[in-house]
Write a protein that holds these residues in place. Structure first.
Motif, PDB file in Angstrom:
ATOM      1  N   UNK A 227      84.454  57.042  53.539  1.00  0.00           N
ATOM      2  CA  UNK A 227      84.021  58.149  52.671  1.00  0.00           C
ATOM      3  C   UNK A 227      83.333  57.615  51.421  1.00  0.00           C
ATOM      4  N   UNK A 228      83.856  56.499  50.910  1.00  0.00           N
ATOM      5  CA  UNK A 228      83.251  55.876  49.738  1.00  0.00           C
ATOM      6  C   UNK A 228      81.832  55.396  50.063  1.00  0.00           C
ATOM      7  N   UNK A 229      81.677  54.779  51.244  1.00  0.00           N
ATOM      8  CA  UNK A 229      80.362  54.316  51.680  1.00  0.00           C
ATOM      9  C   UNK A 229      79.401  55.492  51.801  1.00  0.00           C
ATOM     10  N   UNK A 230      79.867  56.582  52.438  1.00  0.00           N
ATOM     11  CA  UNK A 230      79.002  57.752  52.626  1.00  0.00           C
ATOM     12  C   UNK A 230      78.569  58.350  51.287  1.00  0.00           C
ATOM     13  N   UNK A 231      79.504  58.415  50.337  1.00  0.00           N
ATOM     14  CA  UNK A 231      79.187  58.978  49.022  1.00  0.00           C
ATOM     15  C   UNK A 231      78.188  58.110  48.277  1.00  0.00           C
ATOM     16  N   UNK A 232      78.393  56.793  48.353  1.00  0.00           N
ATOM     17  CA  UNK A 232      77.476  55.888  47.654  1.00  0.00           C
ATOM     18  C   UNK A 232      76.080  55.937  48.283  1.00  0.00           C
ATOM     19  N   UNK A 233      76.013  56.086  49.600  1.00  0.00           N
ATOM     20  CA  UNK A 233      74.713  56.192  50.265  1.00  0.00           C
ATOM     21  C   UNK A 233      73.964  57.444  49.801  1.00  0.00           C
ATOM     22  N   UNK A 234      74.708  58.541  49.665  1.00  0.00           N
ATOM     23  CA  UNK A 234      74.080  59.781  49.192  1.00  0.00           C
ATOM     24  C   UNK A 234      73.564  59.624  47.770  1.00  0.00           C
ATOM     25  N   UNK A 235      74.346  58.973  46.924  1.00  0.00           N
ATOM     26  CA  UNK A 235      73.928  58.748  45.538  1.00  0.00           C
ATOM     27  C   UNK A 235      72.661  57.896  45.475  1.00  0.00           C
ATOM     28  N   UNK A 236      72.638  56.852  46.277  1.00  0.00           N
ATOM     29  CA  UNK A 236      71.473  55.961  46.279  1.00  0.00           C
ATOM     30  C   UNK A 236      70.237  56.700  46.796  1.00  0.00           C
ATOM     31  N   UNK A 237      70.419  57.456  47.887  1.00  0.00           N
ATOM     32  CA  UNK A 237      69.298  58.203  48.457  1.00  0.00           C
ATOM     33  C   UNK A 237      68.741  59.207  47.451  1.00  0.00           C
ATOM     34  N   UNK A 238      69.646  59.870  46.733  1.00  0.00           N
ATOM     35  CA  UNK A 238      69.199  60.853  45.743  1.00  0.00           C
ATOM     36  C   UNK A 238      68.459  60.187  44.589  1.00  0.00           C
ATOM     37  N   UNK A 239      68.934  59.012  44.173  1.00  0.00           N
ATOM     38  CA  UNK A 239      68.313  58.326  43.045  1.00  0.00           C
ATOM     39  C   UNK A 239      66.925  57.796  43.397  1.00  0.00           C
ATOM     40  N   UNK A 240      66.748  57.375  44.664  1.00  0.00           N
ATOM     41  CA  UNK A 240      65.461  56.823  45.083  1.00  0.00           C
ATOM     42  C   UNK A 240      64.607  57.846  45.833  1.00  0.00           C
ATOM     43  N   UNK A 241      64.967  59.092  45.709  1.00  0.00           N
ATOM     44  CA  UNK A 241      64.196  60.133  46.410  1.00  0.00           C
ATOM     45  C   UNK A 241      62.771  60.207  45.888  1.00  0.00           C
ATOM     46  N   UNK A 242      62.652  60.011  44.619  1.00  0.00           N
ATOM     47  CA  UNK A 242      61.314  60.009  44.034  1.00  0.00           C
ATOM     48  C   UNK A 242      61.325  59.182  42.753  1.00  0.00           C
ATOM     49  N   UNK A 243      60.221  58.532  42.519  1.00  0.00           N
ATOM     50  CA  UNK A 243      60.073  57.747  41.289  1.00  0.00           C
ATOM     51  C   UNK A 243      58.584  57.602  41.008  1.00  0.00           C
ATOM     52  N   UNK A 244      58.173  57.786  39.776  1.00  0.00           N
ATOM     53  CA  UNK A 244      56.739  57.721  39.452  1.00  0.00           C
ATOM     54  C   UNK A 244      56.159  56.337  39.721  1.00  0.00           C
ATOM     55  N   UNK A 245      54.975  56.312  40.327  1.00  0.00           N
ATOM     56  CA  UNK A 245      54.259  55.067  40.545  1.00  0.00           C
ATOM     57  C   UNK A 245      54.688  54.293  41.766  1.00  0.00           C
ATOM     58  N   UNK A 246      55.584  54.853  42.572  1.00  0.00           N
ATOM     59  CA  UNK A 246      56.052  54.142  43.770  1.00  0.00           C
ATOM     60  C   UNK A 246      55.693  54.940  45.015  1.00  0.00           C
ATOM     61  N   UNK A 247      55.309  54.211  46.033  1.00  0.00           N
ATOM     62  CA  UNK A 247      54.985  54.869  47.300  1.00  0.00           C
ATOM     63  C   UNK A 247      56.265  55.214  48.050  1.00  0.00           C
ATOM     64  N   UNK A 248      56.117  56.061  49.053  1.00  0.00           N
ATOM     65  CA  UNK A 248      57.296  56.434  49.858  1.00  0.00           C
ATOM     66  C   UNK A 248      57.880  55.220  50.565  1.00  0.00           C
ATOM     67  N   UNK A 249      56.978  54.278  50.976  1.00  0.00           N
ATOM     68  CA  UNK A 249      57.461  53.055  51.623  1.00  0.00           C
ATOM     69  C   UNK A 249      58.284  52.208  50.676  1.00  0.00           C
TER      70      UNK A 249
END
Length: 241
Positions: free
Chosen positions: A39-61
């Motif tokens: 559960x801890x792994x799943x929660x941390x994965x969601x947090x990371x995915x949300x944080x890197x969902x978008x960022x200025x100046x970076x491509x989707x890749x």
């Protein structure tokens, strides 16, 4: 027949049941710990995915690559940090399982259990004296009486006398006779040891699966087969010793 003597203490069925119970508790603890970690792994994965969902100046890749790298590092950290906790559970399980396995030599055959049953019981001594000159036919009948009446003292005495006869003269084999007595001590301990083996195997499989990053294989064929071989009616239907 020669045997090798050991200093392994003979435990009672109740003591053996307590060892199996310890392993059952540790198995549940291992599964609960791994469930919490997953559960801890799943929660941390969601947090990371949300944080890197978008960022200025970076491509989707780039976003996907950065998210993947952080996820791998985070999961590795969680696994590394869990090692001490899981190693302790495995170590705690090793001692009671070793004691449990050590009891096999005392309970691996119904004849051994029956041979030491009623030791010190005056009735057993009385039966031995009464039947010391009995022939195969009489001993065979007394064996049937012992089985039919569940008379352990008589059965133990008859087993001792049958064992003295030449193999060709025995009215019934000692193993067959002892098995027919359906002794609770032998039957329960056999199931306690099965339970203990299954629980240790379950702990090992769960920890190895977690370490390898696989789903917790609670329904693998080998574990399922071990579970099916345990006669729950003898030691408790819920698997708890």
């Amino acid at each position: 027949m020669k045997i090798t003597l050991s200093d392994t203490p003979l435990l009672s069925p109740q003591q053996i049941g307590e060892l199996a119970s310890q392993l059952d508790v540790l198995h549940k603890r291992a599964l609960a710990t791994i469930e919490r970690l997953n559960k801890d792994v799943a929660a941390r994965k969601q947090q990371i995915a949300a944080r890197w969902k978008s960022a200025p100046g970076l491509s989707s890749g780039d976003l996907a690559r950065f998210a993947q790298n952080e996820t791998l590092a985070t999961v590795r950290e969680i696994r590394d940090n869990s090692k001490t906790e899981l190693d302790k559970i495995l170590k705690d399980a090793g001692a009671p399982h070793a004691q449990l396995v050590g009891q096999r030599e005392f309970y691996d055959s119904p004849a051994k259990v029956l041979a030491r049953a009623a030791l010190g019981d005056p009735k057993r001594t009385e039966y031995l004296q009464q039947l010391q000159h009995a022939g195969p036919a009489e001993l065979g009948h007394m064996a049937q009486v012992a089985v039919g009446t569940a008379n352990v003292a008589l059965a133990s005495a008859v087993l001792s006398l049958i064992d003295r006869l030449p193999t060709k003269d025995r009215p019934v084999g000692p193993a067959e006779f002892a098995g027919a007595m359906r002794q609770d001590d032998h039957l329960k301990v056999r199931e306690y040891i099965k339970l203990g083996d299954a629980r240790l195997q379950g702990i090992l499989v769960a920890i190895r699966a977690w370490t390898a990053g696989k789903a917790n294989p609670l329904s693998t064929v080998s574990l399922a087969m071990r579970e099916q071989q345990i006669e729950r009616a003898l030691i408790g239907g819920d698997g708890d010793a």
